[in-house]
Motif scaffolding. Structure first.
Motif, PDB file in Angstrom:
ATOM      1  N   MET A 887      70.431  25.075-114.483  1.00  0.00           N
ATOM      2  CA  MET A 887      70.278  23.641-114.585  1.00  0.00           C
ATOM      3  C   MET A 887      69.482  23.357-115.390  1.00  0.00           C
ATOM      4  SD  MET A 887      72.659  22.176-112.617  1.00  0.00           S
ATOM      5  CE  MET A 887      73.867  22.813-111.150  1.00  0.00           C
ATOM      6  N   ASN A 888      69.353  21.895-116.207  1.00  0.00           N
ATOM      7  CA  ASN A 888      68.364  21.405-116.884  1.00  0.00           C
ATOM      8  C   ASN A 888      67.145  20.922-115.902  1.00  0.00           C
ATOM      9  OD1 ASN A 888      66.509  19.928-118.446  1.00  0.00           O
ATOM     10  ND2 ASN A 888      68.384  19.002-119.598  1.00  0.00           N
ATOM     11  N   PRO A 889      66.011  21.383-115.788  1.00  0.00           N
ATOM     12  CA  PRO A 889      65.224  20.678-114.746  1.00  0.00           C
ATOM     13  C   PRO A 889      64.879  19.291-115.297  1.00  0.00           C
ATOM     14  CG  PRO A 889      63.995  22.415-116.337  1.00  0.00           C
ATOM     15  CD  PRO A 889      65.499  22.431-116.406  1.00  0.00           C
ATOM     16  N   ASP A 890      65.098  18.956-116.289  1.00  0.00           N
ATOM     17  CA  ASP A 890      64.766  17.576-116.799  1.00  0.00           C
ATOM     18  C   ASP A 890      65.686  16.427-116.103  1.00  0.00           C
ATOM     19  OD1 ASP A 890      62.363  18.329-117.791  1.00  0.00           O
ATOM     20  OD2 ASP A 890      63.070  18.323-120.051  1.00  0.00           O
ATOM     21  N   VAL A 891      66.903  16.958-115.648  1.00  0.00           N
ATOM     22  CA  VAL A 891      67.756  16.070-115.332  1.00  0.00           C
ATOM     23  C   VAL A 891      68.212  16.366-113.764  1.00  0.00           C
ATOM     24  CG1 VAL A 891      70.302  15.212-115.828  1.00  0.00           C
ATOM     25  CG2 VAL A 891      68.926  16.081-117.683  1.00  0.00           C
ATOM     26  N   THR A 892      68.102  14.993-113.021  1.00  0.00           N
ATOM     27  CA  THR A 892      68.494  15.071-111.759  1.00  0.00           C
ATOM     28  C   THR A 892      69.938  15.639-111.400  1.00  0.00           C
ATOM     29  OG1 THR A 892      67.441  12.983-111.388  1.00  0.00           O
ATOM     30  CG2 THR A 892      68.549  13.825-109.780  1.00  0.00           C
ATOM     31  N   VAL A 893      70.358  16.405-110.297  1.00  0.00           N
ATOM     32  CA  VAL A 893      71.408  16.953-110.130  1.00  0.00           C
ATOM     33  C   VAL A 893      72.042  16.142-108.795  1.00  0.00           C
ATOM     34  CG1 VAL A 893      72.764  18.686-108.921  1.00  0.00           C
ATOM     35  CG2 VAL A 893      71.016  19.455-110.531  1.00  0.00           C
ATOM     36  N   ARG A 894      73.022  15.391-109.380  1.00  0.00           N
ATOM     37  CA  ARG A 894      73.440  14.333-108.561  1.00  0.00           C
ATOM     38  C   ARG A 894      74.034  14.664-107.347  1.00  0.00           C
ATOM     39  NH1 ARG A 894      72.937  14.772-113.771  1.00  0.00           N
ATOM     40  NH2 ARG A 894      75.417  15.108-114.050  1.00  0.00           N
ATOM     41  N   SER A 895      73.876  13.702-106.340  1.00  0.00           N
ATOM     42  CA  SER A 895      74.581  14.127-104.806  1.00  0.00           C
ATOM     43  C   SER A 895      75.738  13.278-104.664  1.00  0.00           C
ATOM     44  CB  SER A 895      73.455  13.698-103.820  1.00  0.00           C
ATOM     45  OG  SER A 895      73.691  12.361-103.463  1.00  0.00           O
ATOM     46  N   ARG A 896      76.399  13.492-103.696  1.00  0.00           N
ATOM     47  CA  ARG A 896      77.461  12.907-103.064  1.00  0.00           C
ATOM     48  C   ARG A 896      77.434  11.427-103.228  1.00  0.00           C
ATOM     49  NH1 ARG A 896      79.491  13.395 -97.246  1.00  0.00           N
ATOM     50  NH2 ARG A 896      79.548  11.128 -97.500  1.00  0.00           N
ATOM     51  N   GLY A 897      78.557  10.793-103.688  1.00  0.00           N
ATOM     52  CA  GLY A 897      78.439   9.129-103.314  1.00  0.00           C
ATOM     53  C   GLY A 897      77.606   8.452-104.266  1.00  0.00           C
ATOM     54  N   VAL A 898      77.321   9.029-105.641  1.00  0.00           N
ATOM     55  CA  VAL A 898      76.613   8.304-106.224  1.00  0.00           C
ATOM     56  C   VAL A 898      77.211   8.404-107.896  1.00  0.00           C
ATOM     57  CG1 VAL A 898      74.298   8.662-107.862  1.00  0.00           C
ATOM     58  CG2 VAL A 898      74.296   9.297-105.329  1.00  0.00           C
ATOM     59  N   MET A 899      76.996   7.120-108.382  1.00  0.00           N
ATOM     60  CA  MET A 899      77.809   6.708-109.793  1.00  0.00           C
ATOM     61  C   MET A 899      76.652   7.347-110.871  1.00  0.00           C
ATOM     62  SD  MET A 899      80.362   5.335-111.134  1.00  0.00           S
ATOM     63  CE  MET A 899      80.920   4.479-109.748  1.00  0.00           C
ATOM     64  N   GLU A 900      77.269   7.841-111.894  1.00  0.00           N
ATOM     65  CA  GLU A 900      76.408   8.485-113.062  1.00  0.00           C
ATOM     66  C   GLU A 900      76.983   8.291-114.241  1.00  0.00           C
ATOM     67  OE1 GLU A 900      76.980  12.531-111.026  1.00  0.00           O
ATOM     68  OE2 GLU A 900      77.586  13.162-113.296  1.00  0.00           O
ATOM     69  N   LYS A 901      76.362   8.326-115.259  1.00  0.00           N
ATOM     70  CA  LYS A 901      77.129   8.087-116.737  1.00  0.00           C
ATOM     71  C   LYS A 901      76.015   8.477-117.745  1.00  0.00           C
ATOM     72  CE  LYS A 901      74.904   3.857-117.564  1.00  0.00           C
ATOM     73  NZ  LYS A 901      74.292   4.521-118.880  1.00  0.00           N
ATOM     74  N   CYS A 902      76.577   8.458-119.033  1.00  0.00           N
ATOM     75  CA  CYS A 902      75.506   8.820-120.112  1.00  0.00           C
ATOM     76  C   CYS A 902      74.406   8.188-120.118  1.00  0.00           C
ATOM     77  CB  CYS A 902      76.505   8.573-121.502  1.00  0.00           C
ATOM     78  SG  CYS A 902      75.321   8.491-122.927  1.00  0.00           S
ATOM     79  N   THR A 903      73.126   8.669-120.226  1.00  0.00           N
ATOM     80  CA  THR A 903      71.830   8.119-120.460  1.00  0.00           C
ATOM     81  C   THR A 903      71.498   8.074-121.872  1.00  0.00           C
ATOM     82  OG1 THR A 903      70.879   9.999-120.301  1.00  0.00           O
ATOM     83  CG2 THR A 903      71.451   9.022-118.113  1.00  0.00           C
ATOM     84  N   TYR A 904      71.992   8.268-122.812  1.00  0.00           N
ATOM     85  CA  TYR A 904      71.610   8.522-124.145  1.00  0.00           C
ATOM     86  C   TYR A 904      70.475   9.756-124.262  1.00  0.00           C
ATOM     87  CZ  TYR A 904      73.312   4.520-127.073  1.00  0.00           C
ATOM     88  OH  TYR A 904      74.171   3.700-127.816  1.00  0.00           O
TER      89      TYR A 904
END
Lengths: 989, 176, 498
Positions: A887-904
């Motif tokens: 895992m990339n430590p700079d990026v949050t690992v998202r939990s259940r029930g959360v929206m995510e998308k490209c952050t540039y």
């Protein structure tokens, strides 16, 4: 909030932080580090950056703690990539040059490592096979490194053994063999390789065991090319292509626009000449199944595999009609007996090639028959094409195909083989069915298999030796142009892996030597300057100026003509034809356990977690089948259960299947996915044959396809036009895509801030290869959801490749479009979020605040581009501990029930910002690349600061081909697309 | 200690008449009870104009004001964010919540205000409940209660009430 | 039948053709008929139905637990269809929850006498429906444990507030306000009747319980004095509220950019739809209730007919809404809208020939049938007076209105702007259990209400009876005995049909 005094962040007043996480290179560490300027201004206040940095440091140190628990640093000193041009720091914090090999060719890589924990693969910008870019296989290899399914135990007949016991056992046995008959019972079946180290070891073994025999095998062999060269030049010659010199390119079942090993430079060169204008190149593709190259071709001729040779012959004949070097073929033109539509295509192509002259080139693919290769050579030399380079074959064994296996199997049956060392990737699975290699191996008293996994082959061999991953081993290999490339380990083998060199060394009584010393000794003896240059070589990742010398072999036109004369070319053959292709995602099956690749949609069919029997719509109608229907494929072997997938643009009367599926090994992700095509292959005809039977089973097998809908429905999200249209009304059509839309509220003022981030994607360059998808997945910890969730269109890819077809279903025009969050300035997703979980940054990023999100999914509904992804389940719940290291430590690992998308890639922006603030200078264009941009072999994606005129992205935002998708909605995206312009031959339109 | 005379009527009209007559004769501490609101009893007992509407109005307006200020302060003052390039203080988007919070506060005040303040409820005891017959007051009969002055003999009043058409009379005493 | 044509003629000529109260009534009989069944032992049928309700509620609980424990992934939702059953059910129940307040508030303001017999009933239905609806907004979020309080503007340490430009925030306020106000309105009306129950109770315990529930109400003139005005004001408040709620719910869609959602006509068309479905549900429940609770004398054919007329009117508005949507999709010239509606109708032409036929098309046409075709039966007097016809029609309308929400939510989402991400939606067993479960839970609450509380506003009926009697004494309406005739006629009529 009270200002925290955190020792790890430090502040002017107090002791600087411990150096652990700060040093940029080993030297710097030796020198000790200076606190002055180490921290951004105002690090001690809790606000903006310093808080971010605090979190970064915290994350890094935790990662370190975690890594320290389960990783051993190599005892030898490995060297970071220090000799880098000013400012080029593709990410942070440390990068090591190494390489991965596939098909015997090395691609230079830079590995991002957090305190020795490799997390990301990038291309080595200076390496000739990479140019800084990477393909899917390289990107996904990081996942394989941490694959919990990898074999960890050396075994003899399923009983654990130590490496010493192995050495002891083999030593005695080898000595006995040598004493008996010079090792006549000793056989090696190796992975095709170009490593100088392996070469030397082989030579020494051969000296020790004069009667031992080496062979190489790969399911994706280039024997046809080799035979073609033999036929054309009377000797083994390898040909590579420099498309930067080509204006007219004809691909005969060649697929140079997909990042196969060694074809990244071709992609880059091709893309560089796709700007509309006179310098534009023109691509012709002649193929059976729609390939990535076919999708990008300006003209495409779909033919059954058996028609390829006639087409090539007709082409040569046409070119020879006017006399010249090809004159001998002129007479053979009639032999081809092409259909009118094919003849028209060939004539136009021939004229175009002869017009292009030295700038024309014909490329035959590894799957094309030898004759086609020979004809291609003939045509190229008659054109005296500048794009062609001949060189000595790189591989130790020129032949790597199934013929070698046939001989081996015969020898085994005759009882001649006592000890067989297998390092080739899972031959039992990929070998043609009729050889029945599994049974043969059972008969070998002392079979040794070195592999990453306990797969089909390991089950048949007495000994199993766990293999090292390329990122775990010291080694070398040659790039596609012969440049010597080095592999250095990022970690000590996680699963007690043994390198191929070690296995070979065992037969020289040197099995106890470490891979490092083996390599080091080889080069010490191989080159005088090894001592001084060693560190430079390793930190560069390769040795400058070791590319193979160009050969200029003599073409034997008459021999080719004779062969063509002799060849049986009955174009109109009855029955269906089988067309076997290496898989775009699993290659030959060695990546079958790699869930990233399994879930990456096939660039053409958008199929995931399966392979399928590809049919043309017409053939499907004739057979009365449709997509998702289960069928039996039969060809001189037991029938194979396959699922039908109807693809526009596929040749009629042929069925295309891909290698690598239907695995039954120990890999848990690979089992039960797709079907095995081995029963359909014959050693004589590995890439297909006639007489295939398709019988409908009446059952259905649901395929997980990420894009069911092919048509653009009269909307044009992806603009794709011909040159003449572009020069006509096309420009206005594009203009409509960027005219400002009236708005009620005054646009936000971004002129105050230093950076205004934006992206530009050039559709004319994008080949749709999907490397960016895997790069994004790797950089941003994007989870994998599995087949059933993909079927329910819940895939999580932040970056997807849309693929549209237009025109007829026989001759479709395929348009690919990378689609990711376009960071609208008036983002529809934002104003509907009830909890402020998605808002705009002052630099114009559309930000997603994961820990504020409650998952109403309203933002996704209101996103016209549907680039938002929702964690319907806790997808990272069952990630194995060892996988977590990836895992990339700079990026949050998202939990259940959360929206995510490209952050540039906001984490990269912030990293660059920290560096630049430390050095009190603005962020430079080169030091900040998004993951997709960095991986893209065609350089189709650019990212940067729209305030800075010098930035390429700013120029692209001014380009007259640029437009915004769904511009009429007034979303004002920050990502501009550059319309795709094709360069068709006026004669054919 | 309170002493009440209770009189039951079969129909509302005589009850109203009786109430008016007693009121005119200058008797204090009158009250009437009925299963449903009876027409004309208000002026018979000379009840003042109800303050409920005024209270409701104030509550509603302050609720609405509060709702608007809440939105304006949170989104435009205390923590201003660039949300889809919309102005931080966009009054049209504040209308719904403003309206709803006005209604909410008004409704709460109406209910609990009347209950606690105007009705003086909840209460589990009242002298009138001392009389078992009084149960019919909420079902189908109509009652009048009159307060006794100290030392006054309930029988005189009971007689007058019977004359005014009461079907039966009784008297109770208990703490208010 | 011993009915002379003359009497019937007279009845027809009368100002109010059908009576509001049937039979010779006085407060005593009203008490007996409207209060005493509370003291009766529950019947077998009631117990059976309660059993079913409990079972369904159990299923609902299971579905909720599974959703919260494993995630929204247990539903069929996906990308692009990120909203489906959750929101459909929410809007459907909220819509149903409109009739109650509408009947009791607006009809009260318009002094519609016929409301008295059904308002309590309708208000209860409203409450229980809104209760079902309120379940979904929280449940459908990915992280309900945060949604419960992050939606409310409380001062948190990170100082991030709710985003009041989001229609979902408006929803939070609208729905909670609506529920609270309806509850208070309902309870205020209930207090005198609770007192009546207290006083007509037979056992000590019942007397205690209802005594507490009625807050010690004693029907004092002073109470009535404030009570009347407070009740009227609440009604005045509820009237704009009821209109605002579904308007705001419609903003959830109208404010977005999704083709098929971004419609300016949504507010009126949603409100009409809500009233439509609300009355349909009242009808669905009232018809059996008035039979089994023997309420025919207070809930007369007159009431039913009035409701039929309202359903007819609202169905026309809704139908007009459909028509207008489709017209505008063509008239606006917006290609995305045009495709959206062409696709719903299943009539694809022009550049859209290539599009695959949408599997959801039948749902659209079922909606049109249920909401536009079926209600037109109420044009005929027969349809408006035959309880069986109106009951079945009402059930159709309930189904139709659910389909309408499906059409709006799912069909709009599954084919929006970029064809590359079009996908279908399939409900899972959890989705279906949630729908079925809420229906059961709703029925359960309703059955308990019917058993333990007066289903008709007794004090208001008494008041009404008194007024009618006086009116009759002033010879404004025909004699009760004639209305008795009507009862027998109606009864007879229904017997024949059976």
């Amino acid at each position: 909030m009270p200002s925290l005094k955190l020792p790890i962040v430090g502040s002017p007043g107090e002791q600087p932080a411990p150096p652990r996480t700060q040093w940029r290179s080993l030297e710097e560490r030796e020198r000790g580090f200076e606190p002055t300027g180490e921290f951004p201004p105002g690090a001690s206040e809790i606000g903006g950056t310093s808080r971010r940095e605090f979190v970064q440091l915290l994350g890094a140190s935790m990662a370190f703690a975690g890594a320290a628990g389960c990783l051993k640093q190599p005892s030898e000193q490995i060297l970071p990539y220090t000799r880098q041009p000013e400012e080029i720091v593709p990410g942070r914090p440390l990068h090591y040059a190494t390489a991965s090999t596939l098909g015997g060719r090395a691609t230079g890589l830079l590995i991002t490592a957090f305190e020795g924990r490799a997390t990301k693969v990038e291309g080595n910008p200076e390496h000739p096979s990479s140019l800084g870019a990477t393909g899917l296989f390289e990107q996904a290899s990081i996942l394989q490194l941490y694959d919990p399914n990898r074999a960890a135990v050396l075994q003899e007949k399923n009983r654990p053994r130590s490496w010493r016991e192995f050495l002891a056992a083999q030593n005695d046995r080898a000595n006995a063999l040598r004493a008996k008959d010079g090792g006549a019972g000793l056989r090696f079946l190796l992975e095709p390789g170009s490593s100088p180290l392996i070469g030397e070891l082989r030579a020494r073994i051969q000296r020790l065991f004069p009667n031992a025999r080496f062979r190489s095998y790969s399911a994706v062999s280039e024997d046809a090319a080799l035979q073609g060269a033999r036929l054309a030049f009377g000797g083994a010659v390898e040909t590579r292509f420099d498309l930067s010199k080509a204006r007219v390119i004809a691909c005969l079942e060649a697929d140079p626009l997909y990042p196969w090993p060694g074809s990244i430079p071709a992609m880059r060169a091709w893309a560089d000449k796709r700007e509309p204008g006179s310098g534009m190149n023109r691509l012709y593709a002649v193929e059976c199944a729609l390939s990535v190259t076919g999708m990008n071709a300006d003209h495409r001729l779909r033919i059954r595999p058996s028609q390829l040779a006639p087409v090539a012959l007709a082409l040569a004949a046409k070119l020879g009609a006017g006399g010249g070097a090809l004159a001998p073929f002129a007479a053979l033109g009639a032999k081809a007996r092409l259909e009118p539509r094919q003849q028209r295509f060939v004539d136009a192509l021939a004229r175009d090639l002869s017009r292009a002259g030295r700038q024309g080139v014909v490329m035959a693919g590894p799957r094309s028959p030898a004759l086609v290769h020979a004809l291609a050579h003939a045509i190229n030399s008659s054109l005296s094409s500048e794009a062609v380079r001949h060189q000595k074959p790189l591989l130790h064994d020129a032949e790597t195909g199934a013929e070698g296996l046939r001989e081996l199997a015969a020898e085994i049956r005759s009882g001649a083989v006592d000890t067989l060392v297998v390092t080739a990737a899972n031959p039992v699975h990929t070998a043609p069915y009729e050889l029945n290699l599994a049974k043969a191996l059972d008969a070998v008293p002392n079979a040794i298999y070195r592999g990453l996994y306990q797969d089909e082959t390991s089950q048949r061999c007495a000994w199993f030796v766990p293999a090292t991953h390329p990122l775990e081993e010291w080694g070398d290999a040659r790039a596609h142009d012969g440049t010597v490339t080095f592999l250095q380990p990022l970690v000590q083998p996680l699963f007690n892996g043994i390198t191929e060199a070690q296995v070979l060394a065992a037969f020289l009584g040197e099995g106890d030597k470490s891979p490092y010393s083996l390599l080091r000794e080889h080069w010490r003896s191989a080159r005088a300057d090894a001592e001084d240059a060693w560190e430079k070589w390793i930190s560069d990742g390769f040795i400058q100026g070791t590319a193979s010398a160009a050969e200029s072999p003599q073409l034997r036109v008459d021999a080719i003509a004779a062969a063509a004369q002799a060849a049986r070319l009955d174009a109109a053959a009855p029955g269906l034809e089988l067309n076997v292709v290496p898989d775009y995602r699993l290659y030959d099956g060695r990546f079958a356990n790699n869930v990233w690749l399994q879930e990456t949609p096939d660039p053409v069919t958008k199929l995931t977690w399966d392979n399928a029997a590809l049919l043309s719509p017409k053939t499907a109608r004739e057979l009365g089948v449709q997509t998702h229907d289960a069928v039996d494929l039969g060809l001189n072997g037991p029938p194979v259960h396959a699922a039908v997938l109807v693809v526009p643009g596929h040749a009629d009367g042929a069925v295309t299947v891909s290698l690598g599926y239907g695995r039954s090994g120990g890999e848990q992700n690979a089992g039960g996915v797709g079907f095995d095509v081995a029963p359909l292959r014959r050693a004589g005809a590995p890439w297909g044959d006639r007489g295939l039977t398709v019988t409908k089973l009446g059952r259905r097998h649901r395929l997980a396809i990420t894009q069911e809908h092919w048509s653009m429905e009269g909307r044009d999200p992806a603009l794709d036009m011909d040159l003449h249209e572009y020069e006509g009304h096309g420009r206005e059509r594009i203009e409509e895509g960027r005219v400002p839309v009236a708005t009620m509220h005054t646009p936000w003022d971004y002129s105050k801030v230093a950076y205004k981030w934006g992206m530009a994607i050039d559709l004319a360059r994008c080949t749709g290869c999907s490397a960016c998808m895997v790069a994004c997945q790797s950089e941003n910890n994007v989870p994998v959801v599995g087949k059933t969730n993909v079927e329910n269109s819940r895939e999580m890819h932040w970056l997807r490749l849309d693929r549209y077809f237009s025109g007829s279903e026989e001759e479709p025009r395929a348009t690919t479009q990378p689609m990711l969050c376009v960071h609208c300035e008036t983002a529809p997703c934002e104003y509907v979020c009830p909890v402020n979980a998605t808002v705009h940054s002052d630099e114009g990023l559309n930000e997603m605040v994961y820990n504020r999100c409650i998952g109403t999914r309203y933002c996704s509904n209101n996103c016209p581009y549907k680039v938002r992804r929702f964690n319907y389940f806790n997808y990272t719940y069952d990630v194995a501990d060892v996988e977590k290291l990836r895992m990339n430590p700079d990026v949050t690992v998202r939990s259940r029930g959360v929206m995510e998308k490209c952050t540039y890639c906001v984490q990269r922006i912030e990293r660059a910002r920290i560096d630049s603030r430390v050095q009190e200078r603005p962020i430079a264009e080169k030091e900040l690349q998004t993951a997709c941009q960095q991986a893209c072999p065609a350089h189709a994606i650019v990212f940067g600061n729209l305030h800075d005129r010098a930035h390429e992205v700013t120029r692209k935002h001014a380009d007259e081909r640029h437009y915004f998708v769904l511009n009429d909605l007034g979303t004002r995206p920050r990502t501009a697309y550059l319309a795709r312009v094709r360069n068709p031959n006026p004669e054919l339109t | 200690m309170k002493r009440l005379v209770l009189a039951e009527f079969a129909e509302p009209e005589p009850m109203v008449e009786a109430a008016r007559k007693l009121r005119d004769s200058g008797r204090e501490g009158l009250d009437a009870y009925s299963p449903y609101p009876v027409h004309g009893i208000d002026d018979a007992l000379k009840l003042p104009r109800s303050k409920v509407p005024l209270v409701a109005l104030i509550a509603g307006l302050s609720g609405a004001a509060g709702g608007y200020v809440l939105q304006w302060w949170t989104n435009a003052v205390d923590y201003e964010l660039n949300v889809a390039n919309r102005p931080p203080h966009a009054w049209p988007t504040n209308i719904p919540v403003t309206f709803e919070s006005g209604v909410l506060l008004c409704a709460l005040t109406l209910f609990f205000g009347s209950l606690f303040y105007f009705f003086g409820l909840p209460r589990t005891y009242h002298p009138v409940f001392e009389a078992e017959e009084f149960r019919s007051a909420s079902l189908d009969k109509f009652w009048i209660s009159a307060e006794m002055k100290d030392g006054e003999d309930p029988r005189d009043l009971e007689r007058t009430l019977l004359e005014l058409g009461a079907r039966r009379v009784t008297h109770v005493e208990g703490e208010e | 039948m011993a009915v002379s044509a003359a009497t019937r003629l007279e009845a027809r000529r009368a100002l109010e053709p059908l009576p509001l109260l049937e039979g010779v009534q006085d407060d005593g009989t009203i008490n007996k008929t409207l209060l005493d069944y509370v003291w009766r032992k529950p019947g077998k049928g009631w117990l059976l139905l309660v059993g079913l309700g409990l079972a369904g509620t159990g299923l609902l609980t299971l579905a909720v637990v599974v959703t919260v424990a494993k995630g929204i992934g247990m539903w069929g939702n996906n990308i692009p269809v990120a909203w489906a059953f959750g929101i459909i059910n929410f809007v459907w129940w909220i819509g149903i929850g409109h009739a109650g307040t509408l009947i009791s508030a607006i009809l009260l303001l318009f002094q519609q006498k016929w409301r008295t017999s059904i308002n309590r009933f309708a208000e209860a239905m409203t409450l229980f429906a809104v209760l079902q609806a309120a379940l979904f907004p929280v449940l459908h979020t990915g992280r309900p444990w945060f949604a419960i309080y992050w939606l409310f503007p409380y001062p948190s340490t990170n100082r991030i507030w709710p985003q009041f430009k989001s229609p979902l925030m408006w929803d939070v306020f609208a729905v909670s306000t609506y529920f609270i106000t309806s509850l208070l309105f309902w309870y205020l009306g209930l207090i005198p009747d609770l007192a009546a129950l207290r006083d007509s109770s037979t056992s000590r315990w019942m007397r205690r319980i209802y005594g507490i529930l009625s807050f010690g109400w004693r029907g004092s003139a002073r109470h009535w004095h404030h009570y009347k005005i407070a009740y009227l004001l609440l009604a005045g408040l509820a009237t704009p509220l009821v209109l605002s709620v579904h308007t705001i719910v419609s903003y959830d869609f109208a404010v977005s950019v999704v083709p098929g959602w971004h419609e300016t006509i949504f507010p009126p068309y949603f409100v009409a739809g809500a009233v439509f479905s609300g009355f349909a549900m009242v009808m669905t429940l009232m018809v059996p209730a008035r039979r089994f609770l023997r309420l025919k004398h207070v809930v007369t054919a007159r009431h039913l007919e009035a409701m039929c007329k309202i359903m007819l009117a609202t169905s026309l508005i809704v139908g007009y809404g459909y028509l207008l949507e489709h017209f505008l999709s063509w008239y606006s010239g917006n290609p995305y809208d045009f495709y959206q509606y062409a696709n719903r109708r299943g009539i694809l032409y022009g550049p859209f020939k290539s599009a695959a036929q949408d599997p959801y098309i039948p749902i659209f046409w079922l909606m049109v049938f249920c909401n536009v075709v079926v209600p037109s039966i109420f044009w005929s007097k027969w349809g408006r007076t035959n309880v069986y016809v109106m009951w079945i029609a009402a059930i159709f309308i309930n189904i139709g209105m659910w389909c309408e929400r499906f059409v709006i939510v799912v069909i709009s989402l599954h084919r929006d702007y970029l064809p590359s991400n079009w996908a279908l939606y399939k409900p899972t067993w959890v989705d279906l259990s949630l729908l079925f479960g809420t229906i059961c839970f709703f029925s359960l609450l309703f059955l308990l209400f019917l058993k333990f509380l007066p289903a008709v506003a007794v004090q208001e009926v008494k008041e009404l009876r008194h007024e009618l009697q006086q009116a009759h004494e002033r010879h404004e309406i025909p004699d009760f005995s004639q209305e008795l005739v009507h009862v027998t006629e109606l009864e007879a009529g229904e017997e024949d049909k059976r």
